[in-house]
Design an enzyme around this catalytic site. Structure first.
Site, mmCIF file in Angstrom:
data_model
loop_
_atom_site.group_PDB
_atom_site.id
_atom_site.type_symbol
_atom_site.label_atom_id
_atom_site.label_comp_id
_atom_site.label_asym_id
_atom_site.label_seq_id
_atom_site.Cartn_x
_atom_site.Cartn_y
_atom_site.Cartn_z
ATOM 1 C CB SER A 295 -0.704 0.075 9.305
ATOM 2 O OG SER A 295 -0.180 -1.209 9.524
ATOM 3 C CE LYS A 296 -1.059 -5.201 1.929
ATOM 4 N NZ LYS A 296 -0.649 -4.952 0.550
#
Ligand code: GLU
Length: 549
Positions: A295-296
């Protein structure tokens, strides 16, 4: 209803036809079996490692079949766009050596005969296709307001019905021409919707390149194809662009699987041949006992800039991704240690359907091997290129004397069993700080089994006999002489037979010199280090060590 009249009312400015565009963008002449693929990101200013993964797979599938790889920018959602977003995507792809044939091929450069390759510049093309559907009675204007759409959604939620604009909810489907004309003339905003011929009890099936046969319910929703500003939705833009650009294989994230029935229906309604689809599972990360998408927000390694900042060798990162795509890459690498990764033949049907697990240790391992397989000069060039941007002090140290630095990177780089100490160029500073007086830290790790008085004696003897021009065997013989003089055994084997008879062995003696010269118990080949430092600096360091005792 006279659909031609309706189409002219809705699209008075569109005078081209689909056939006109098919003439402008003719079928490609490519060898049989050649794939045309594309990477189609939104210019959000961020290239995710999953994006690089998808781009790499698309690029490989194109180039390993003598086809073409396109970079198309999907900027129909202005809310997601950031300034300079296209450059950021390009920066990422180009930094990792992804070869783009068409579309945005370089900064401010669009290449190819099927452009523009930016969706916001193709509005009239989409409108032409939408007009065609209206003319055929396959699309219609919808004037429902946001409030009306919300009311439909709420009613459907309450009754646990499939969400969307269909059946009895599709109020605008049956408007008469007069009703439509009145609303258009009154300036009411409207979208264009597809008049879905789908039936609730019917299913469609298609062959996914990764997952094999997929069967799903038909799409029954009258999805929006053009928004009220005349800009298409992703669904419609995808169908139009991939048709006109001659895409043969759409390789994209598996979040789009659920939309595939809409896309196949659109191709069908336009009378066009759909491309092949392959839906890639996201890269996963271990989290507690389970796994989740990388995840960013949570993982720094989600951004490709992370790998550049850390100084991972580009080919190492790419090979890691190929490994994640096809486990057979590892065998290929073992059997072809010198081959370039482009010689590996990627197979879509060997890709994971549940998502490969991101493994930093594996990435490091691959990158260590990669750097170990380079020449010292290659390591020097890449390390200085990295340091130039990310570590100015190191850059200045490395470039002050290129010959010295190359000799340093050459330590233990013998072809049989090269030393594998660095995985990324940000590790050069620590791994080699002892070679630069400016950054070296001499917090001596004294060998545990040697008395300080003996260390001193060893160093003093060593200073007396060190010859700068000694060949390696002479040098080591001298080390043995020092051992003998100081009460240590010349040979390790002999010592092991009679440990009581000596203070230690020649290995302990070289440890003392190693610590004196590098500050560390572990280092690359001591002989090479001494040679590279030069006699004066080496002896100066040994003297300094004596003073520390
Ligand atoms: N613009 C879409 C996205 O960023 C592309 C999906 C596709 O490759 O078709 O998810």
């Amino acid at each position: 209803m006279d659909y031609n009249k309706l189409a002219s009312l809705l699209f008075p400015h569109i005078d081209k036809t689909i056939e006109d565009y098919e003439r402008i963008y003719p079928k490609r002449e490519l060898p049989e079996g050649a794939n045309v693929t594309r990477f189609a990101p939104s210019p959000t200013g961020f290239l995710h490692i999953g994006g690089l993964f998808a781009a790499l797979i698309s690029e490989r599938m194109a180039h390993q079949s003598s086809g073409k790889f396109i970079l198309r920018i999907e900027d129909t959602d202005k809310k997601r766009e950031v300034e300079g977003g296209i450059d950021k995507i390009l920066e990422g792809l180009l930094a990792f050596g992804i070869k783009i044939d068409e579309g945005f091929t370089d900064f401010d450069t669009e290449t190819g005969n099927y452009g523009p390759y930016q969706q916001s510049k193709r509005a009239e093309i989409y409108q032409t296709f939408a007009k065609h559907l209206v003319e055929e009675g396959k699309a219609y204007p919808c004037f429902c307001t946001e409030e009306e759409i919300s009311a439909i959604r709420e009613a459907q939620e309450k009754d646990k019905l499939l969400p969307g604009y269909y059946g009895k909810f599709a109020k605008c489907r049956n408007l008469t021409f007069e009703e439509i004309e009145e609303k258009v003339k009154a300036g009411l905003p409207y979208v264009i919707r597809l008049k879905s011929p789908g039936q609730e009890d019917k299913r469609i099936s298609f062959k996914d390149g990764i997952r094999g046969n997929i069967e799903m319910p038909e799409n029954i929703v009258d999805v929006v194809i053009l928004k009220s500003d005349g800009i298409p939705t992703y669904h419609f833009a995808h169908v139009v662009d991939d048709h006109l650009m001659g895409t043969t294989a759409v390789i994209r994230g598996d979040e789009w699987i659920s939309s595939a029935p809409i896309h196949l229906q659109m191709f069908y309604m336009l009378g066009l041949k759909a491309p092949k689809y392959a839906h890639i599972a996201p890269i996963m990360k271990e989290d507690g006992n389970g796994k989740r998408k990388i995840s960013k927000r949570k993982d720094p390694e989600a951004a490709v800039t992370y790998y550049s900042e850390e100084g991972y060798p580009v080919d190492g990162v790419i090979e890691y991704l190929l490994n994640l795509a096809n486990y057979t890459f590892e065998d290929f690498r073992r059997n072809n240690p010198k081959a370039h990764w482009t010689e590996f033949s990627l197979a879509m049907n060997k890709m994971s359907t549940s998502g490969g697990l991101f493994d930093l240790a594996k990435l490091n391992d691959i990158c260590k091997n990669k750097i170990a397989s380079m020449t010292a000069k290659e390591v020097y060039d890449l390390a200085t290129a990295w340091a130039k941007t990310y570590d100015e002090e190191l850059y200045n140290l490395l470039t002050k004397d290129e010959k010295y630095s190359v000799a340093m990177f050459n330590f233990d780089r013998n072809p049989d069993k090269p030393r594998k100490d660095i995985a990324k160029f940000s590790e050069v500073r620590n791994a080699f700080s002892f070679m630069f007086d400016e950054i070296a830290e001499f917090n001596y790790e004294y060998p545990e089994n040697v008395e300080k008085a003996d260390m001193k004696a060893i160093c003093e003897e060593y200073i007396n006999i060190y010859g700068e021009d000694d060949e390696k065997d002479v040098w080591f013989d001298k080390m043995k002489d020092v051992a003998e003089k100081c009460g240590f055994c010349r040979e390790v084997k002999e010592y092991k037979k009679n440990p009581e008879g000596f203070k230690g062995h020649v290995g302990d003696v070289s440890s003392v010199i190693r610590v004196a010269v590098t500050g560390r118990m572990k280092s690359p080949d001591l002989y090479a280090i001494l040679k590279t430092l030069g006699k004066d600096r080496a002896m100066e360091r040994i003297n300094k060590f004596i003073l520390s005792l």
